[in-house]
Write an enzyme that holds these catalytic residues in place. Structure first.
Site, PDB file in Angstrom:
ATOM      1  N   ASP A 109       4.053 -43.817  32.421  1.00 32.94           N
ATOM      2  CA  ASP A 109       4.505 -43.170  31.194  1.00 32.94           C
ATOM      3  C   ASP A 109       5.691 -43.916  30.619  1.00 32.94           C
ATOM      4  O   ASP A 109       6.825 -43.777  31.085  1.00 32.94           O
ATOM      5  CB  ASP A 109       4.883 -41.708  31.471  1.00 32.94           C
ATOM      6  N   LYS A 131      10.956 -44.277  26.596  1.00 34.99           N
ATOM      7  CA  LYS A 131      12.004 -43.915  27.547  1.00 34.99           C
ATOM      8  C   LYS A 131      13.001 -45.062  27.678  1.00 34.99           C
ATOM      9  O   LYS A 131      12.632 -46.236  27.546  1.00 34.99           O
ATOM     10  CB  LYS A 131      11.395 -43.658  28.932  1.00 34.99           C
ATOM     11  N   ASP A 153       3.968 -40.579  37.767  1.00 33.90           N
ATOM     12  CA  ASP A 153       3.606 -39.564  36.784  1.00 33.90           C
ATOM     13  C   ASP A 153       2.160 -39.104  36.953  1.00 33.90           C
ATOM     14  O   ASP A 153       1.713 -38.212  36.240  1.00 33.90           O
ATOM     15  CB  ASP A 153       3.848 -40.090  35.363  1.00 33.90           C
ATOM     16  N   ASP A 175       6.587 -38.429  24.267  1.00 36.59           N
ATOM     17  CA  ASP A 175       6.916 -38.435  25.694  1.00 36.59           C
ATOM     18  C   ASP A 175       6.558 -37.102  26.358  1.00 36.59           C
ATOM     19  O   ASP A 175       6.734 -36.954  27.560  1.00 36.59           O
ATOM     20  CB  ASP A 175       8.400 -38.751  25.895  1.00 36.59           C
ATOM     21  N   GLU A 234       3.519 -36.054  26.761  1.00 35.61           N
ATOM     22  CA  GLU A 234       2.077 -36.332  26.732  1.00 35.61           C
ATOM     23  C   GLU A 234       1.301 -35.624  27.830  1.00 35.61           C
ATOM     24  O   GLU A 234       0.108 -35.363  27.687  1.00 35.61           O
ATOM     25  CB  GLU A 234       1.841 -37.849  26.827  1.00 35.61           C
ATOM     26  N   ARG A 264       1.360 -32.559  28.921  1.00 35.58           N
ATOM     27  CA  ARG A 264       0.826 -31.256  28.531  1.00 35.58           C
ATOM     28  C   ARG A 264      -0.367 -31.410  27.588  1.00 35.58           C
ATOM     29  O   ARG A 264      -1.234 -30.536  27.523  1.00 35.58           O
ATOM     30  CB  ARG A 264       1.929 -30.416  27.900  1.00 35.58           C
TER      31      ARG A 264
END
Length: 467
Positions: free
Chosen positions: A231, A238, A249, A308, A310, A312
């Site tokens: 991620d 990030k 992740d 960020d 993503e 969910r």
């Protein structure tokens, strides 16, 4: 392939490990042979938690190990996990253990885990005799499933993409005679638009893995695991420090596969389904953007407040599929929010469910199997924080408050038909080595969910023998 059993059958040659607390030490010291007692005194042994002393016999060979434990039954149930590294090669047995012998044996096994894909790392050579009354095969199955999940989390993203997670799921399905289908390409874009959107910027194609096992008329239990192999944060990229552990992740996917391995290995009478949406959240010209409005499988439109958030999104489409058959239980596992870590730290996953009785059962079971969780509220009034002016909902609240709660409320919108939905927001990583938990990837809550399903659905031995 068959797993190797590493807990050994009872043998008279096993070296005893005598567990002793401060109150019991004077009496035990008085019972020791003179040479061993003198050696214990000379070495300064104190019966404090975690202390060890290796005592010789008359021939000078190791004859007894002293291991300090906490008095009054307050010992860490995984404390025995300190011993494999501390002991020389040999076969050992536990004596005077104050806690659950099955947990002690499991801690021994879990402490022996090593991630050796890129560098050879010698495992401890001390071996343990299965304590009396402990199902050694069960302990080995659980430990092997945890090790397989840890391997997935520890593997960096250059060697673990969506295709490799698919391969792991297919290999697991083949071992247990499960069905495994994978949705990708145009079918993914049409049926699971959120998964497709999150993963489209990566050259490694996104996909949805669907594993099913067990009789169709058995109770339906579905496990959904977040499989973001790396991620970057997408266009809301990030900072570099926040990317260092982003290979983990996909820990939710590893948890789902580990729990499934335990369930199938035990032959629980379930109709088990495992859904893993797996993507790489990358940056490219076709990456999804802040402000985009995306369709979802359920029909709800989602405004992207932050790329960020993503995890969910991909879980929402997978939960929608799970919900279509109205399973009895749905668990989703995800490294979802920093807010949960701020609230509870790395060792305590956040539990969200509307089922009060199940929440209490999960909390109690977590303590019993030493795989704890802590319930947090699905506070309905906070759902308004996800309101959007242009879509059915936003994927973030846009504010600093209750991030873990609003993420759970977002997911709940996509599983309305499930009799019970449990969301587990976990860290998936041991920041430092503890007994039974080496530093690195961890499949938090996998053992907990297996223990709960076993307690609910396992066929009693009397019923099996009568059938």
């Amino acid at each position: 392939m068959p797993r190797v059993t590493t807990l050994l059958p009872a043998t008279e040659d096993a070296i005893p490990i005598r567990c002793v607390d401060a109150a019991g030490w004077p009496a035990l010291a008085a019972e020791l042979p003179p040479l061993a007692a003198a050696f214990a005194r000379a070495s300064g042994f104190e019966a404090k938690p975690g202390r060890t002393a290796l005592l010789p016999g008359q021939d000078g060979a190791l004859s007894l190990v002293l291991f300090g434990v906490e008095a009054g039954g307050r010992s860490d149930p995984f404390a025995v996990g300190r011993l494999p590294e501390a002991l020389p090669e040999g076969t050992y047995r536990l004596e005077g253990l104050p806690g659950d012998p099955a947990l002690a044996a499991l801690a021994w096994r879990l402490s022996g885990y090593r991630f050796g894909r890129y560098r050879e790392r010698a495992a401890p050579k001390a071996r343990l005799v299965a304590p009396e009354g402990v199902d050694a095969a069960e302990i080995d199955r659980i430990a092997d499933a945890v090790a397989a999940g840890r391997d997935l989390v520890n593997t960096p993203a250059n060697d673990l993409g969506p295709a490799e997670i698919e391969a792991a799921a297919r290999a697991l399905a083949a071992r247990f005679g499960a069905a495994c289908t994978v949705i990708s390409g145009e079918a993914l874009e049409q049926g699971f638009p959120l998964i497709a959107a999150v993963g489209r910027a990566s050259p490694r194609a996104p996909r949805l893995i669907d594993l099913t096992w067990g009789a169709s008329d058995a109770p339906r239990v579905t496990l959904v695991g977040k499989g973001v192999v790396f991620d970057t944060g997408g266009l809301d990229i990030k900072p570099s420090a926040a990317m260092l552990l982003m290979k983990k992740d996909m820990a939710g996917a590893a948890v789902a596969l580990a729990a499934a391995e335990m369930v199938m290995g035990a032959g629980l009478p379930l109709r088990l389904r495992v859904l893993i949406p797996t993507v790489e959240n990358a940056v490219a010209g076709d990456a999804f953007r802040p402000g985009d409005v995306l369709a979802s499988r359920r029909g709800l439109t989602v405004e992207i407040g932050n790329t960020d958030a993503e995890g969910r999104l991909i879980l929402a489409d997978a939960l929608s599929l799970a919900d279509e058959e109205a399973p009895e239980l749905v668990f989703d596992f995800a490294t979802l929010t920093g807010a949960a870590r701020v609230a509870l730290g790395p060792d305590l996953p956040a539990l969200f469910t509307e089922d009060d009785a199940l929440a209490a059962e999960l909390a109690a079971t977590g303590l019993v199997v030493h795989d704890p969780v802590w319930r947090m509220p699905l506070w309905a009034p906070y759902a308004s924080l996800l309101d959007s002016k242009v879509a059915d909902l936003n994927n973030v609240s846009g504010g600093p408050f209750a991030g873990a709660v609003t993420a759970a409320l977002f997911l709940r919108r996509f599983a309305p038909a499930a009799k019970t939905h449990v969301h587990l927001d976990l860290y998936g990583w041991n920041p430092s080595t503890k007994p039974g938990r080496p530093e690195g990837g961890e499949v938090q809550t996998a053992r907990l969910v297996y223990a709960l399903l076993k307690s609910r659905y396992a066929v009693p031995s009397a019923a099996r023998s009568a059938s």
